[in-house]
Design a protein around this motif. Structure first.
Motif, PDB file in Angstrom:
ATOM      1  N   GLY A  10       1.065  -1.054  -0.139  1.00 14.68           N
ATOM      2  CA  GLY A  10      -0.251  -0.554   0.247  1.00 14.68           C
ATOM      3  C   GLY A  10       1.106   1.426   0.036  1.00 14.68           C
ATOM      4  N   THR A  55      -4.037   1.935  -1.999  1.00 16.15           N
ATOM      5  CA  THR A  55      -3.722   2.681  -3.178  1.00 16.15           C
ATOM      6  C   THR A  55      -3.142   3.372  -3.465  1.00 16.15           C
ATOM      7  N   GLU A  87      -6.224   6.246  -3.172  1.00 18.15           N
ATOM      8  CA  GLU A  87      -6.871   6.453  -2.180  1.00 18.15           C
ATOM      9  C   GLU A  87      -6.652   7.235  -1.154  1.00 18.15           C
TER      10      GLU A  87
END
Ligand code: AMP
Ligand code: GLY
Length: 422
Positions: A326, A389, A392
Protein backbone atom coordinates in the motif's frame (compact mmCIF):
# COMPACT_ATOMS: atom_id res chain seq x y z
CA UNK A 1 13.23 -1.61 26.24
CA UNK A 2 13.49 1.92 27.61
CA UNK A 3 13.70 4.22 24.60
CA UNK A 4 14.31 7.98 24.44
CA UNK A 5 13.42 9.90 21.28
CA UNK A 6 15.06 13.33 21.01
CA UNK A 7 13.01 16.03 19.27
CA UNK A 8 9.55 17.54 19.34
CA UNK A 9 8.13 17.65 15.82
CA UNK A 10 5.96 15.55 13.54
CA UNK A 11 8.89 13.26 12.78
CA UNK A 12 9.37 12.48 16.46
CA UNK A 13 5.63 11.89 16.96
CA UNK A 14 5.78 9.39 14.06
CA UNK A 15 8.87 7.69 15.53
CA UNK A 16 7.21 7.51 18.96
CA UNK A 17 4.05 5.96 17.54
CA UNK A 18 6.02 3.43 15.48
CA UNK A 19 8.19 2.49 18.46
CA UNK A 20 5.15 2.13 20.75
CA UNK A 21 3.45 -0.07 18.14
CA UNK A 22 6.61 -2.18 17.74
CA UNK A 23 6.12 -3.76 21.17
CA UNK A 24 3.67 -2.50 23.81
CA UNK A 25 6.20 -3.33 26.53
CA UNK A 26 8.62 -0.59 25.38
CA UNK A 27 8.80 2.39 27.73
CA UNK A 28 8.92 5.42 25.45
CA UNK A 29 10.21 8.88 26.43
CA UNK A 30 10.36 11.94 24.15
CA UNK A 31 12.45 15.06 24.81
CA UNK A 32 10.89 17.55 24.61
CA UNK A 33 8.00 15.93 22.70
CA UNK A 34 4.67 17.67 22.01
CA UNK A 35 0.96 17.24 22.82
CA UNK A 36 0.81 14.37 20.30
CA UNK A 37 3.66 12.38 21.84
CA UNK A 38 2.19 13.03 25.31
CA UNK A 39 -0.74 10.74 24.44
CA UNK A 40 1.50 7.71 23.77
CA UNK A 41 4.76 8.37 25.64
CA UNK A 42 6.26 10.32 28.53
CA UNK A 43 7.44 13.79 27.55
CA UNK A 44 10.69 14.90 29.20
CA UNK A 45 10.89 18.70 29.33
CA UNK A 46 14.42 19.08 27.94
CA UNK A 47 15.08 20.96 24.67
CA UNK A 48 16.55 18.88 21.82
CA UNK A 49 19.76 20.95 21.77
CA UNK A 50 20.57 20.78 25.51
CA UNK A 51 23.21 18.04 25.32
CA UNK A 52 24.08 18.04 29.04
CA UNK A 53 20.53 17.68 30.25
CA UNK A 54 19.74 15.06 27.60
CA UNK A 55 22.72 13.00 28.78
CA UNK A 56 21.38 13.37 32.35
CA UNK A 57 17.93 12.22 31.21
CA UNK A 58 19.44 9.11 29.61
CA UNK A 59 21.00 8.27 32.99
CA UNK A 60 17.98 9.16 35.04
CA UNK A 61 15.57 7.03 33.00
CA UNK A 62 18.15 4.24 32.44
CA UNK A 63 17.58 4.47 28.69
CA UNK A 64 18.59 1.42 26.61
CA UNK A 65 18.36 3.12 23.20
CA UNK A 66 18.36 6.83 22.29
CA UNK A 67 16.96 7.77 18.87
CA UNK A 68 18.00 11.28 17.81
CA UNK A 69 15.51 12.97 15.46
CA UNK A 70 16.84 16.42 14.46
CA UNK A 71 20.18 17.42 12.94
CA UNK A 72 21.14 20.07 15.50
CA UNK A 73 21.86 17.74 18.47
CA UNK A 74 23.74 15.41 16.09
CA UNK A 75 25.92 18.29 14.85
CA UNK A 76 26.44 19.34 18.49
CA UNK A 77 27.82 15.89 19.35
CA UNK A 78 24.98 14.31 21.36
CA UNK A 79 25.82 10.88 19.92
CA UNK A 80 29.52 11.30 20.80
CA UNK A 81 28.60 12.26 24.34
CA UNK A 82 26.25 9.31 24.88
CA UNK A 83 28.69 6.84 23.29
CA UNK A 84 31.44 8.08 25.61
CA UNK A 85 29.11 7.22 28.49
CA UNK A 86 28.64 3.70 27.13
CA UNK A 87 25.12 4.24 25.81
CA UNK A 88 23.47 2.82 22.69
CA UNK A 89 22.53 5.64 20.32
CA UNK A 90 20.83 5.68 16.94
CA UNK A 91 22.30 8.68 15.13
CA UNK A 92 25.80 9.53 13.88
CA UNK A 93 28.72 11.11 15.72
CA UNK A 94 29.35 14.78 14.90
CA UNK A 95 32.22 13.98 12.50
CA UNK A 96 29.80 11.88 10.39
CA UNK A 97 26.84 14.26 10.87
CA UNK A 98 29.03 16.82 9.06
CA UNK A 99 27.74 15.19 5.86
CA UNK A 100 24.68 17.41 6.55
CA UNK A 101 26.06 20.22 8.71
CA UNK A 102 28.80 21.10 6.20
CA UNK A 103 27.87 21.04 2.53
CA UNK A 104 31.52 21.78 1.77
CA UNK A 105 32.51 18.55 3.59
CA UNK A 106 29.73 16.60 1.82
CA UNK A 107 31.04 17.79 -1.54
CA UNK A 108 34.58 16.78 -0.59
CA UNK A 109 33.43 13.30 0.47
CA UNK A 110 31.42 12.84 -2.73
CA UNK A 111 34.32 13.94 -4.93
CA UNK A 112 36.69 11.53 -3.15
CA UNK A 113 34.18 8.67 -3.36
CA UNK A 114 33.16 9.30 -6.98
CA UNK A 115 29.50 9.88 -6.03
CA UNK A 116 27.48 11.67 -8.75
CA UNK A 117 26.58 15.24 -7.78
CA UNK A 118 26.56 18.73 -9.31
CA UNK A 119 30.01 20.13 -10.12
CA UNK A 120 30.80 22.77 -7.51
CA UNK A 121 33.32 25.07 -5.88
CA UNK A 122 33.53 26.11 -2.24
CA UNK A 123 34.38 29.68 -1.14
CA UNK A 124 35.03 31.48 2.11
CA UNK A 125 35.48 34.93 0.59
CA UNK A 126 33.05 36.97 -1.44
CA UNK A 127 35.55 38.27 -3.98
CA UNK A 128 36.52 34.83 -5.28
CA UNK A 129 32.91 33.60 -5.16
CA UNK A 130 31.72 36.54 -7.30
CA UNK A 131 34.54 36.04 -9.80
CA UNK A 132 33.55 32.36 -10.15
CA UNK A 133 29.83 33.22 -10.48
CA UNK A 134 30.67 35.72 -13.25
CA UNK A 135 32.15 32.91 -15.33
CA UNK A 136 29.43 30.34 -14.49
CA UNK A 137 26.64 29.17 -16.79
CA UNK A 138 23.03 30.01 -15.92
CA UNK A 139 21.03 28.77 -14.08
CA UNK A 140 23.20 28.04 -11.03
CA UNK A 141 22.78 27.30 -7.34
CA UNK A 142 24.30 29.04 -4.30
CA UNK A 143 24.22 27.31 -0.92
CA UNK A 144 25.20 28.20 2.62
CA UNK A 145 27.51 25.38 3.73
CA UNK A 146 26.21 25.20 7.30
CA UNK A 147 22.82 24.32 8.81
CA UNK A 148 20.14 26.79 7.69
CA UNK A 149 16.88 24.95 8.50
CA UNK A 150 16.32 23.97 4.87
CA UNK A 151 16.49 27.58 3.66
CA UNK A 152 20.17 27.80 2.71
CA UNK A 153 19.93 26.76 -0.96
CA UNK A 154 19.09 29.39 -3.57
CA UNK A 155 18.37 28.29 -7.12
CA UNK A 156 19.33 31.26 -9.31
CA UNK A 157 18.09 31.81 -12.87
CA UNK A 158 20.81 34.40 -13.50
CA UNK A 159 24.36 35.25 -12.45
CA UNK A 160 22.97 38.51 -11.06
CA UNK A 161 20.70 36.62 -8.68
CA UNK A 162 23.59 34.34 -7.73
CA UNK A 163 25.79 37.35 -6.94
CA UNK A 164 23.03 38.70 -4.71
CA UNK A 165 22.62 35.34 -2.93
CA UNK A 166 26.37 35.03 -2.34
CA UNK A 167 26.52 38.59 -1.04
CA UNK A 168 23.65 37.98 1.39
CA UNK A 169 25.31 34.82 2.71
CA UNK A 170 28.97 35.80 3.05
CA UNK A 171 28.61 39.60 3.14
CA UNK A 172 25.41 40.23 5.13
CA UNK A 173 25.64 36.95 7.13
CA UNK A 174 21.94 36.31 6.55
CA UNK A 175 22.39 32.74 7.86
CA UNK A 176 24.97 33.72 10.48
CA UNK A 177 28.06 31.53 10.55
CA UNK A 178 26.25 28.90 8.40
CA UNK A 179 26.89 31.16 5.40
CA UNK A 180 30.54 32.00 6.09
CA UNK A 181 31.40 29.23 3.65
CA UNK A 182 29.29 28.85 0.51
CA UNK A 183 29.04 26.29 -2.26
CA UNK A 184 28.32 27.40 -5.85
CA UNK A 185 27.14 24.55 -8.05
CA UNK A 186 25.61 23.56 -11.37
CA UNK A 187 21.85 23.39 -11.71
CA UNK A 188 20.67 19.77 -11.93
CA UNK A 189 17.73 18.63 -14.04
CA UNK A 190 15.41 15.75 -13.22
CA UNK A 191 12.91 14.56 -10.63
CA UNK A 192 13.68 14.69 -6.91
CA UNK A 193 13.64 11.56 -4.78
CA UNK A 194 14.34 11.06 -1.06
CA UNK A 195 16.01 7.77 -0.18
CA UNK A 196 16.66 7.00 3.48
CA UNK A 197 18.92 4.16 4.50
CA UNK A 198 19.28 2.73 7.98
CA UNK A 199 22.95 1.85 8.32
CA UNK A 200 25.47 0.34 10.73
CA UNK A 201 28.22 2.07 8.74
CA UNK A 202 28.79 -0.86 6.36
CA UNK A 203 25.43 -2.24 5.25
CA UNK A 204 22.22 -0.40 4.40
CA UNK A 205 18.54 -1.24 4.79
CA UNK A 206 16.38 1.07 2.68
CA UNK A 207 13.14 2.59 3.90
CA UNK A 208 10.44 3.10 1.23
CA UNK A 209 11.51 5.89 -1.15
CA UNK A 210 9.59 9.14 -0.76
CA UNK A 211 8.97 12.45 -2.43
CA UNK A 212 8.86 15.67 -0.43
CA UNK A 213 6.98 18.85 -1.48
CA UNK A 214 9.11 21.80 -0.43
CA UNK A 215 7.17 24.65 -2.07
CA UNK A 216 4.29 26.30 -0.21
CA UNK A 217 1.73 26.34 -3.03
CA UNK A 218 0.02 23.78 -5.26
CA UNK A 219 1.83 22.90 -8.47
CA UNK A 220 5.16 23.43 -6.66
CA UNK A 221 4.95 27.22 -6.68
CA UNK A 222 5.74 29.80 -4.02
CA UNK A 223 8.54 29.90 -1.47
CA UNK A 224 10.50 26.94 -0.12
CA UNK A 225 9.30 25.57 3.22
CA UNK A 226 10.37 22.82 5.60
CA UNK A 227 8.03 20.54 3.60
CA UNK A 228 4.28 20.74 2.89
CA UNK A 229 3.75 17.02 2.34
CA UNK A 230 5.24 13.75 1.24
CA UNK A 231 4.27 10.34 -0.04
CA UNK A 232 5.74 6.87 -0.30
CA UNK A 233 6.53 4.64 -2.06
CA UNK A 234 7.43 6.34 -5.36
CA UNK A 235 6.94 4.48 -8.67
CA UNK A 236 10.12 5.79 -10.26
CA UNK A 237 12.14 4.16 -7.45
CA UNK A 238 12.20 0.74 -9.11
CA UNK A 239 14.43 -2.04 -7.71
CA UNK A 240 16.97 -1.24 -10.45
CA UNK A 241 17.02 2.46 -9.61
CA UNK A 242 17.37 1.72 -5.88
CA UNK A 243 20.25 -0.69 -6.58
CA UNK A 244 22.08 2.09 -8.40
CA UNK A 245 21.49 4.47 -5.49
CA UNK A 246 22.86 1.89 -3.03
CA UNK A 247 25.93 1.05 -5.13
CA UNK A 248 26.77 4.46 -6.59
CA UNK A 249 25.74 6.75 -3.73
CA UNK A 250 25.16 5.18 -0.30
CA UNK A 251 27.87 2.52 -0.01
CA UNK A 252 30.72 4.63 -1.47
CA UNK A 253 29.76 7.53 0.83
CA UNK A 254 29.75 5.27 3.92
CA UNK A 255 33.14 3.80 2.93
CA UNK A 256 34.64 7.24 2.45
CA UNK A 257 33.30 8.44 5.81
CA UNK A 258 34.79 5.38 7.52
CA UNK A 259 38.18 6.08 5.91
CA UNK A 260 37.97 9.62 7.32
CA UNK A 261 37.41 8.34 10.87
CA UNK A 262 33.77 9.35 10.65
CA UNK A 263 31.91 6.02 10.63
CA UNK A 264 28.19 6.64 10.17
CA UNK A 265 25.50 4.84 12.18
CA UNK A 266 21.90 5.95 11.93
CA UNK A 267 19.92 7.13 8.91
CA UNK A 268 21.78 8.41 5.87
CA UNK A 269 19.28 10.40 3.81
CA UNK A 270 20.15 11.02 0.17
CA UNK A 271 18.23 13.87 -1.45
CA UNK A 272 18.58 13.01 -5.13
CA UNK A 273 17.87 14.58 -8.49
CA UNK A 274 17.19 11.65 -10.81
CA UNK A 275 18.56 12.58 -14.23
CA UNK A 276 16.48 11.37 -17.21
CA UNK A 277 19.48 9.19 -18.17
CA UNK A 278 19.16 7.36 -14.81
CA UNK A 279 22.05 8.99 -12.95
CA UNK A 280 21.19 9.52 -9.26
CA UNK A 281 22.77 12.93 -8.61
CA UNK A 282 23.01 13.91 -4.97
CA UNK A 283 21.47 17.30 -4.14
CA UNK A 284 22.12 16.97 -0.42
CA UNK A 285 22.74 14.48 2.33
CA UNK A 286 20.96 14.57 5.67
CA UNK A 287 22.22 12.70 8.72
CA UNK A 288 18.75 11.78 10.04
CA UNK A 289 15.20 10.88 9.10
CA UNK A 290 13.47 13.48 6.92
CA UNK A 291 10.50 15.55 7.98
CA UNK A 292 7.73 15.16 6.69
CA UNK A 293 8.94 12.00 4.86
CA UNK A 294 9.08 10.07 8.15
CA UNK A 295 5.39 10.73 8.79
CA UNK A 296 4.64 9.01 5.45
CA UNK A 297 7.19 6.20 5.71
CA UNK A 298 6.96 4.86 9.26
CA UNK A 299 3.22 4.01 9.05
CA UNK A 300 4.23 1.61 6.23
CA UNK A 301 6.48 -0.39 8.59
CA UNK A 302 4.81 -3.59 9.78
CA UNK A 303 7.49 -4.88 12.15
CA UNK A 304 11.16 -4.88 12.98
CA UNK A 305 11.81 -1.15 13.36
CA UNK A 306 13.29 -1.11 16.86
CA UNK A 307 15.40 -4.23 16.24
CA UNK A 308 16.75 -2.55 13.09
CA UNK A 309 17.55 0.78 14.79
CA UNK A 310 19.14 -1.06 17.73
CA UNK A 311 21.32 -3.24 15.48
CA UNK A 312 22.44 -0.22 13.42
CA UNK A 313 23.23 1.68 16.63
CA UNK A 314 25.38 -1.21 17.88
CA UNK A 315 27.15 -1.70 14.54
CA UNK A 316 25.64 -5.22 14.35
CA UNK A 317 24.33 -7.00 11.21
CA UNK A 318 21.04 -5.44 10.11
CA UNK A 319 17.87 -7.55 10.54
CA UNK A 320 15.10 -7.35 7.92
CA UNK A 321 12.27 -4.83 8.09
CA UNK A 322 8.76 -5.99 7.28
CA UNK A 323 6.60 -3.49 5.35
CA UNK A 324 2.89 -3.17 4.65
CA UNK A 325 1.72 -3.19 1.06
CA UNK A 326 0.00 0.00 0.00
CA UNK A 327 0.80 3.67 -0.02
CA UNK A 328 0.98 6.58 2.40
CA UNK A 329 0.34 10.27 1.75
CA UNK A 330 1.06 13.02 4.28
CA UNK A 331 -0.50 16.49 4.04
CA UNK A 332 0.98 19.21 6.24
CA UNK A 333 -1.24 21.90 7.77
CA UNK A 334 0.76 25.10 8.30
CA UNK A 335 0.07 28.34 10.17
CA UNK A 336 -1.02 31.61 8.65
CA UNK A 337 2.05 33.55 7.49
CA UNK A 338 4.28 30.47 7.10
CA UNK A 339 7.10 30.26 5.99
CA UNK A 340 8.02 33.93 6.67
CA UNK A 341 6.34 33.92 10.07
CA UNK A 342 3.98 31.72 12.01
CA UNK A 343 0.80 32.84 13.73
CA UNK A 344 0.73 31.13 17.12
CA UNK A 345 -1.89 30.53 19.81
CA UNK A 346 -4.72 29.87 17.34
CA UNK A 347 -7.13 27.17 18.56
CA UNK A 348 -7.28 23.92 16.57
CA UNK A 349 -10.27 21.62 16.05
CA UNK A 350 -9.56 18.02 15.06
CA UNK A 351 -12.73 15.99 14.35
CA UNK A 352 -13.05 12.86 16.49
CA UNK A 353 -14.34 10.70 13.64
CA UNK A 354 -11.54 10.79 11.07
CA UNK A 355 -11.61 7.58 9.02
CA UNK A 356 -9.54 4.45 9.63
CA UNK A 357 -6.10 4.69 8.10
CA UNK A 358 -5.70 8.37 9.00
CA UNK A 359 -3.18 9.50 11.64
CA UNK A 360 -2.70 13.10 12.74
CA UNK A 361 0.86 13.85 13.83
CA UNK A 362 1.56 16.93 15.91
CA UNK A 363 4.39 19.15 14.65
CA UNK A 364 3.85 22.65 16.04
CA UNK A 365 1.10 22.49 18.66
CA UNK A 366 0.82 23.20 22.36
CA UNK A 367 -1.84 23.29 25.05
CA UNK A 368 -2.91 26.66 26.36
CA UNK A 369 -3.35 26.95 30.17
CA UNK A 370 -7.07 26.30 29.73
CA UNK A 371 -6.27 22.99 27.99
CA UNK A 372 -7.21 24.11 24.46
CA UNK A 373 -4.94 22.78 21.69
CA UNK A 374 -3.37 25.73 19.84
CA UNK A 375 -0.83 26.37 17.08
CA UNK A 376 2.78 26.81 18.19
CA UNK A 377 4.86 26.88 15.03
CA UNK A 378 5.01 27.05 11.25
CA UNK A 379 4.12 23.48 10.46
CA UNK A 380 1.30 22.55 12.84
CA UNK A 381 0.06 19.06 11.95
CA UNK A 382 0.94 16.32 9.49
CA UNK A 383 -2.04 14.24 8.35
CA UNK A 384 -1.07 10.81 7.03
CA UNK A 385 -3.37 8.35 5.31
CA UNK A 386 -2.39 4.76 4.54
CA UNK A 387 -4.49 2.88 1.97
CA UNK A 388 -4.15 0.00 -0.50
CA UNK A 389 -3.60 2.37 -3.43
CA UNK A 390 -1.87 5.71 -3.83
CA UNK A 391 -5.06 7.36 -5.15
CA UNK A 392 -7.06 6.27 -2.09
CA UNK A 393 -4.35 7.43 0.31
CA UNK A 394 -4.14 10.78 -1.46
CA UNK A 395 -7.90 11.40 -1.25
CA UNK A 396 -8.08 10.29 2.39
CA UNK A 397 -5.18 12.51 3.45
CA UNK A 398 -6.49 15.55 1.61
CA UNK A 399 -10.07 15.14 2.88
CA UNK A 400 -8.97 14.60 6.47
CA UNK A 401 -6.68 17.66 6.31
CA UNK A 402 -9.60 19.74 4.98
CA UNK A 403 -11.73 18.78 7.99
CA UNK A 404 -9.16 19.99 10.54
CA UNK A 405 -9.82 23.62 11.36
CA UNK A 406 -7.76 26.53 12.58
CA UNK A 407 -7.86 30.12 11.45
CA UNK A 408 -5.53 30.91 8.55
CA UNK A 409 -4.48 27.28 7.97
CA UNK A 410 -2.57 26.58 4.76
CA UNK A 411 -2.27 23.21 3.05
CA UNK A 412 -1.78 21.74 -0.40
CA UNK A 413 -4.46 19.55 -1.94
CA UNK A 414 -2.08 18.17 -4.56
CA UNK A 415 0.43 16.16 -2.53
CA UNK A 416 1.75 13.42 -4.80
CA UNK A 417 0.64 15.12 -8.02
CA UNK A 418 3.58 13.60 -9.94
CA UNK A 419 2.56 10.11 -8.87
CA UNK A 420 -1.07 10.71 -9.99
CA UNK A 421 0.20 11.72 -13.42
CA UNK A 422 2.31 8.61 -14.03
P1 AMP B 1 18.98 21.64 -0.35
O1 AMP B 1 18.81 22.55 0.84
O2 AMP B 1 20.39 21.47 -0.77
O3 AMP B 1 18.25 20.34 -0.17
O4 AMP B 1 18.19 22.31 -1.54
C1 AMP B 1 16.82 22.67 -1.42
C2 AMP B 1 16.14 22.49 -2.76
O5 AMP B 1 16.76 23.30 -3.75
C3 AMP B 1 16.24 21.07 -3.30
O6 AMP B 1 15.26 20.23 -2.80
C4 AMP B 1 16.10 21.30 -4.79
O7 AMP B 1 14.76 21.44 -5.15
C5 AMP B 1 16.79 22.62 -5.01
N1 AMP B 1 18.20 22.40 -5.39
C6 AMP B 1 19.28 22.37 -4.58
N2 AMP B 1 20.41 22.15 -5.28
C7 AMP B 1 20.04 22.06 -6.58
C8 AMP B 1 20.76 21.85 -7.80
N3 AMP B 1 22.08 21.71 -7.84
N4 AMP B 1 20.05 21.82 -8.94
C9 AMP B 1 18.70 21.98 -8.94
N5 AMP B 1 17.98 22.19 -7.83
C10 AMP B 1 18.63 22.23 -6.65
N1 GLY C 1 12.23 16.90 4.08
C1 GLY C 1 13.58 17.30 3.98
C2 GLY C 1 14.34 17.26 5.24
O1 GLY C 1 13.94 16.63 6.20
O2 GLY C 1 15.40 17.86 5.30
Amino acid sequence: MRILIVGGGGREHAIALAVAADDPSHLVYVAPGNPGTATIATNVPVPADDIDRLADAVDMYAIDLTIIGPEVPLALGLADRLLAEGRVVFGPIAAAAAIESSKAFAKEVMAAAGVPTAASRTFDNLHDALAFIDRHDEPLVVKASGLAAGKGAVVCATRLEAREAAREMIGDRRFGSAGDVIVVEDFLVGEELSVMAVTNGREVRLLPAAQDHKRLLEGDHGPNTGGMGAYAPVKIATPGVLARIVNEVLLPTLQELAVRDAPFRGVLYAGLMMHPDGTPNVVEFNCRLGDPETEAILPLVKSGLVALFDAAARGAPLPPLELHDGAAVTTVLASEGYPESARKDVSITIPGDLPDGVTVYHAGTTHRDDGVLVTNGGRVLAVTAVAPTFAEAQALSRDAAARIQFQGRQFRRDIGWRESNR
